[in-house]
Design a protein around this motif. Sequence first.
Motif, PDB file in Angstrom:
ATOM      1  N   THR A  94       0.833  -1.211   0.000  1.00 60.98           N
ATOM      2  CA  THR A  94       0.000   0.000   0.000  1.00 60.98           C
ATOM      3  C   THR A  94       0.868   1.261   0.000  1.00 60.98           C
ATOM      4  N   VAL A  95       2.176   1.078   0.182  1.00 62.69           N
ATOM      5  CA  VAL A  95       3.054   2.238   0.302  1.00 62.69           C
ATOM      6  C   VAL A  95       3.603   2.606  -1.070  1.00 62.69           C
ATOM      7  N   GLU A 151      15.309   7.096  13.765  1.00 61.25           N
ATOM      8  CA  GLU A 151      14.025   7.795  13.939  1.00 61.25           C
ATOM      9  C   GLU A 151      12.940   6.929  14.556  1.00 61.25           C
ATOM     10  N   THR A 152      13.019   5.610  14.330  1.00 62.56           N
ATOM     11  CA  THR A 152      11.906   4.748  14.768  1.00 62.56           C
ATOM     12  C   THR A 152      12.327   3.606  15.693  1.00 62.56           C
ATOM     13  N   GLY A 153      13.628   3.348  15.783  1.00 66.64           N
ATOM     14  CA  GLY A 153      14.090   2.213  16.594  1.00 66.64           C
ATOM     15  C   GLY A 153      13.956   0.876  15.886  1.00 66.64           C
ATOM     16  N   ILE A 154      13.537   0.896  14.610  1.00 67.41           N
ATOM     17  CA  ILE A 154      13.391  -0.369  13.868  1.00 67.41           C
ATOM     18  C   ILE A 154      14.712  -0.714  13.185  1.00 67.41           C
ATOM     19  N   CYS A 155      15.201  -1.919  13.452  1.00 69.14           N
ATOM     20  CA  CYS A 155      16.492  -2.347  12.914  1.00 69.14           C
ATOM     21  C   CYS A 155      16.287  -3.335  11.766  1.00 69.14           C
ATOM     22  N   LEU A 156      16.599  -2.909  10.546  1.00 67.86           N
ATOM     23  CA  LEU A 156      16.518  -3.757   9.353  1.00 67.86           C
ATOM     24  C   LEU A 156      17.928  -3.912   8.783  1.00 67.86           C
ATOM     25  N   VAL A 157      18.074  -4.755   7.771  1.00 65.48           N
ATOM     26  CA  VAL A 157      19.365  -4.871   7.103  1.00 65.48           C
ATOM     27  C   VAL A 157      19.219  -4.361   5.677  1.00 65.48           C
ATOM     28  N   PRO A 158      20.087  -3.442   5.256  1.00 65.00           N
ATOM     29  CA  PRO A 158      19.985  -2.919   3.889  1.00 65.00           C
ATOM     30  C   PRO A 158      20.219  -4.003   2.844  1.00 65.00           C
ATOM     31  N   ILE A 203       2.510  -2.315  13.997  1.00 61.44           N
ATOM     32  CA  ILE A 203       3.085  -1.003  14.323  1.00 61.44           C
ATOM     33  C   ILE A 203       4.368  -0.772  13.525  1.00 61.44           C
ATOM     34  N   VAL A 204       5.202  -1.809  13.451  1.00 64.60           N
ATOM     35  CA  VAL A 204       6.445  -1.706  12.686  1.00 64.60           C
ATOM     36  C   VAL A 204       6.142  -1.322  11.244  1.00 64.60           C
ATOM     37  N   LEU A 205       5.182  -2.016  10.642  1.00 64.19           N
ATOM     38  CA  LEU A 205       4.854  -1.768   9.238  1.00 64.19           C
ATOM     39  C   LEU A 205       4.306  -0.350   9.054  1.00 64.19           C
ATOM     40  N   GLU A 206       3.473   0.069   9.998  1.00 61.19           N
ATOM     41  CA  GLU A 206       2.933   1.434   9.926  1.00 61.19           C
ATOM     42  C   GLU A 206       4.051   2.466  10.075  1.00 61.19           C
ATOM     43  N   ASN A 207       4.967   2.196  10.987  1.00 58.59           N
ATOM     44  CA  ASN A 207       6.071   3.137  11.200  1.00 58.59           C
ATOM     45  C   ASN A 207       6.972   3.223   9.972  1.00 58.59           C
ATOM     46  N   ILE A 208       7.191   2.087   9.331  1.00 57.24           N
ATOM     47  CA  ILE A 208       8.023   2.114   8.121  1.00 57.24           C
ATOM     48  C   ILE A 208       7.281   2.893   7.024  1.00 57.24           C
ATOM     49  N   ARG A 209       5.971   2.657   6.927  1.00 58.31           N
ATOM     50  CA  ARG A 209       5.176   3.385   5.929  1.00 58.31           C
ATOM     51  C   ARG A 209       5.316   4.902   6.143  1.00 58.31           C
ATOM     52  N   ALA A 210       5.141   5.315   7.374  1.00 59.57           N
ATOM     53  CA  ALA A 210       5.226   6.742   7.676  1.00 59.57           C
ATOM     54  C   ALA A 210       6.632   7.272   7.417  1.00 59.57           C
ATOM     55  N   PHE A 211       7.622   6.481   7.834  1.00 59.21           N
ATOM     56  CA  PHE A 211       9.012   6.900   7.615  1.00 59.21           C
ATOM     57  C   PHE A 211       9.300   7.054   6.126  1.00 59.21           C
ATOM     58  N   HIS A 212       8.839   6.073   5.359  1.00 58.15           N
ATOM     59  CA  HIS A 212       9.133   6.109   3.926  1.00 58.15           C
ATOM     60  C   HIS A 212       8.553   7.380   3.287  1.00 58.15           C
ATOM     61  N   LYS A 213       7.363   7.746   3.721  1.00 56.96           N
ATOM     62  CA  LYS A 213       6.720   8.953   3.200  1.00 56.96           C
ATOM     63  C   LYS A 213       7.570  10.178   3.564  1.00 56.96           C
ATOM     64  N   ARG A 214       7.939  10.273   4.838  1.00 54.73           N
ATOM     65  CA  ARG A 214       8.776  11.398   5.306  1.00 54.73           C
ATOM     66  C   ARG A 214      10.094  11.452   4.529  1.00 54.73           C
ATOM     67  N   PHE A 215      10.710  10.293   4.420  1.00 52.36           N
ATOM     68  CA  PHE A 215      12.026  10.210   3.771  1.00 52.36           C
ATOM     69  C   PHE A 215      11.925  10.695   2.326  1.00 52.36           C
ATOM     70  N   THR A 216      10.887  10.204   1.641  1.00 55.20           N
ATOM     71  CA  THR A 216      10.698  10.573   0.238  1.00 55.20           C
ATOM     72  C   THR A 216      10.486  12.074   0.110  1.00 55.20           C
ATOM     73  N   GLU A 217       9.667  12.617   1.019  1.00 53.46           N
ATOM     74  CA  GLU A 217       9.406  14.059   0.974  1.00 53.46           C
ATOM     75  C   GLU A 217      10.676  14.858   1.261  1.00 53.46           C
ATOM     76  N   GLU A 218      11.409  14.420   2.270  1.00 54.44           N
ATOM     77  CA  GLU A 218      12.606  15.148   2.675  1.00 54.44           C
ATOM     78  C   GLU A 218      13.606  15.272   1.529  1.00 54.44           C
ATOM     79  N   PHE A 219      13.721  14.219   0.732  1.00 52.86           N
ATOM     80  CA  PHE A 219      14.759  14.228  -0.305  1.00 52.86           C
ATOM     81  C   PHE A 219      14.206  14.517  -1.706  1.00 52.86           C
ATOM     82  N   SER A 220      12.939  14.984  -1.753  1.00 53.16           N
ATOM     83  CA  SER A 220      12.382  15.271  -3.079  1.00 53.16           C
ATOM     84  C   SER A 220      12.496  16.769  -3.383  1.00 53.16           C
TER      85      SER A 220
END
Lengths: 513, 513
Positions: free
Chosen positions: A418-419, A463-470, A496-513
Amino acid sequence: SKRFCYLFAIRSFKISGVALCALPTPKMTENGLGHREKVLNMNTMNPNVKRVEYAVRGPIVQRAVQIEKELKEGVKKPFSEVIKANIGDAHAMGQKPITFFRQVVALCAYPDLLEDNKFPDDAKNRARRILQSCGGGSLGAYSASTGIEVIRQDVARYIEKRDGGIPSNPDNIYLSTGASDAIVTMLKLLTSGEGKTRSGVMISIPQYPLYSAALAELAAVQISYYLDEDKCWGLDVSELRRAVEAAREHCKPRALCIINPGNPTGQVQSRQCIEDVIRFAAEERLFLMADEVYQDNVYAEGCQFHSFKKVLFEMGPEYSNTVELASFHSTSKCYMGECGFRGGYMEVINMDPQVKLQLTKLVSVRLCPPIPGQVLLDLVVNPPRPDEPSYATFIKERTANLEILAEKAKLTEQIFNTVSGIRCNPVQGAMYTFPRLTLPEKAIAAEKGQAPDMFYCMKLLEETGICLVPGSGFGQRDGTHHFRMTILPATEKLKIVLENIRAFHKRFTEEFS
Amino acid sequence: SKRFCYLFAIRSFKISGVALCALPTPKMTENGLGHREKVLNMNTMNPNVKRVEYAVRGPIVQRAVQIEKELKEGVKKPFSEVIKANIGDAHAMGQKPITFFRQVVALCAYPDLLEDNKFPDDAKNRARRILQSCGGGSLGAYSASTGIEVIRQDVARYIEKRDGGIPSNPDNIYLSTGASDAIVTMLKLLTSGEGKTRSGVMISIPQYPLYSAALAELAAVQISYYLDEDKCWGLDVSELRRAVEAAREHCKPRALCIINPGNPTGQVQSRQCIEDVIRFAAEERLFLMADEVYQDNVYAEGCQFHSFKKVLFEMGPEYSNTVELASFHSTSKCYMGECGFRGGYMEVINMDPQVKLQLTKLVSVRLCPPIPGQVLLDLVVNPPRPDEPSYATFIKERTANLEILAEKAKLTEQIFNTVSGIRCNPVQGAMYTFPRLTLPEKAIAAEKGQAPDMFYCMKLLEETGICLVPGSGFGQRDGTHHFRMTILPATEKLKIVLENIRAFHKRFTEEFS
């Protein structure tokens, strides 16, 4: 030409994001004399070890551990806990152990409990049987280097049952310290030659970085073949052929590694695909290594686990009598998730009998795999039977664990898709999703020398405390960006993790657009 | 010149007795086509692995296992059981586990038992504390790759106490899968260069064959220094100097390995000797590796265990700030003998901080040491305290185990030294005797291609069921013959073993005279 091979191996597979944090120049503070170099320093140490990378426990995880400490010390953060979705560690994420397994381990560790009425008879019988095959009736004795004999027999019977009666010989079973141990041992055996005759080993991209790490350490040549993201991370034999032909120019291809169900990509291979791979290995004279540690982790409708061994034998004697295969399993994944016990096994098929003796000799140097891990493996391959008192609970626990995983696999795919800017294949199996990220150009340019998805994951962590691997830690096609996330957090937390990543991705995209 | 180095390494250390049994030429029976070579065969496999030898589990042990099976099947033999005195496996020889240790392991494995009144409070407290530092409170979670943090802290405190307060930093502690794992990891880090700059590692002769095996696998150069049998297997610095100077011609000496108390030779080094060794390592710029897994196994009057770390620090900052040291310990020996758990640790001193990061990265590829082994190690370094309910039993069990070992050490020396043709140094420590055999010329000539002491041990096994390891498996001065025997069989059985060897030796000497 040897140097060329190494360069090629590195170039063909850029893990740019997982370099160790640079340290300041050593100040010789430990050394009162101030002028002596260390005997063992970055110039004198093993250069192969320097090339090793292992993103799953790399700098991002080190930073996560640091942040956890900061939280404990009261440092203010925009989140209250670190969620480690970087590693397939089910118990750490709250999954409970299978009761029967732990009862038997406790009985074996402290046999006085065999007199205790609280333990069911089937658990006691298993414990007695295992202890009888331990030296002095104790978990503290060494076993044979290939593992306790009755456990190897149980493994063989398990494989026969799994594969519809195709025979398995306990002499072909080697117990191991998790699957990693056996995989590295096989890669070690397969490595020889210099320059253009140096052994090449085919591994998928994306891959589980144990493979690239072991090949770097052994200075073997990594031959990368790409999985097809657009076909649900499918494996195409024409891509295998392209890769092996290119590699022949500079090394001697000897082995082909397959991870099924896939890590980090979560695909489950069709029977047809496995047949094609086996035929390819036979034609190209490659030793097959089948990493099947997620064999019970199949969720998608229409998908089914097919073992390489079974397919090989169903293809008839032309293949079943010739193709050399090692397949790997572990106690760490599936419904049990007992990573800490480091249990595992490898089955070898059609191995040269003299090489087998060499393998047995090689494993004997390390004495034996840990006995508690062997015990746990025995329980995995020989769980309670329908006529036994622990059966109902066992089935209930196993089913629940697998159903929850299936539910979380579905949930992960649905929410990510959905993101805008995240595209996610179905998680058909295993424990991971490896979604593709569309990152703004500015973000890609932002951090020179750091992979863009490393930059993304590091920012997500802060920003969210979620630890993923690139994705760069697993390998990916140039110009694409991904991350690996486990589906293991408890369902409510996963949401919650998925929602936080969704929100982060939106912020990130906006910040660098 | 590289080839020369390998040849030298092999020549300078003849383990002629441990070659694998020759196999008949493969008949291609598995292969219906009959004309295809295996992909992985003796010509294509890793040549370094082929050079690996590990006598402690070599052909003599394989024959012992076979004989055991024959006995079970009712084959008539001049003995009723095989006695495996080939390996330091205390529990297999009947030693009982320490009650407290196993109670805590059982509680950790199956935490429901924390509600059980049968377990003492101190065991429950230990289990709770350990579980709190496990992911999800479960032994089934991975730990940090260097080991569980509170356990590394406990190890550091144990070392401080052992060494009279000299500080130990938990960040210098790496938990491992038995000591073998850590030893191989350190040797791996130390290996680099080609030809005359290839790393050379000094090991004692006789040695524990893990060292020669690991060096063969890494294609590092083995530099042999001889222990002085006539001085109770003492170590003389002039011999170290001779060895390192000879080695400089063809490799780059980088490390010096010491086993104290000694395996297979049972000597305990004096404080003076350790000082001399440290001074030598400093002068010659060698990384020190101290294998101290028998640190509690000291029996002889006037002998005492001195850790390399403690002596190093007592020599003052000139040494304690510069000499690089890794020391190793394990759960497998001493009074506990918990080999099957594969617990251990390494402490590194004065290691280059960048190399330390590389070490941490390297161990992360294998995820973590087995958690049950980490738990057991925690109990070894943090046993019941005087004010705790399990203390009395713990002390009683520990003391009894060590006293019985001391008694058996004495008994072994005494009985062997009554045999004409067997000469035996005092077993000052560890778990082995390595007596020297005088063999008749005819016996030495009898079996070409087989080491005379292998011939002797094989014959002993066939006639008496006693399984020893020939001295050729550990290395010895040319023209001398030995075997290694553990002192672990129960006292009454040990007496019979010693008597049987005495009688066999007499028969053997007569037969070949």
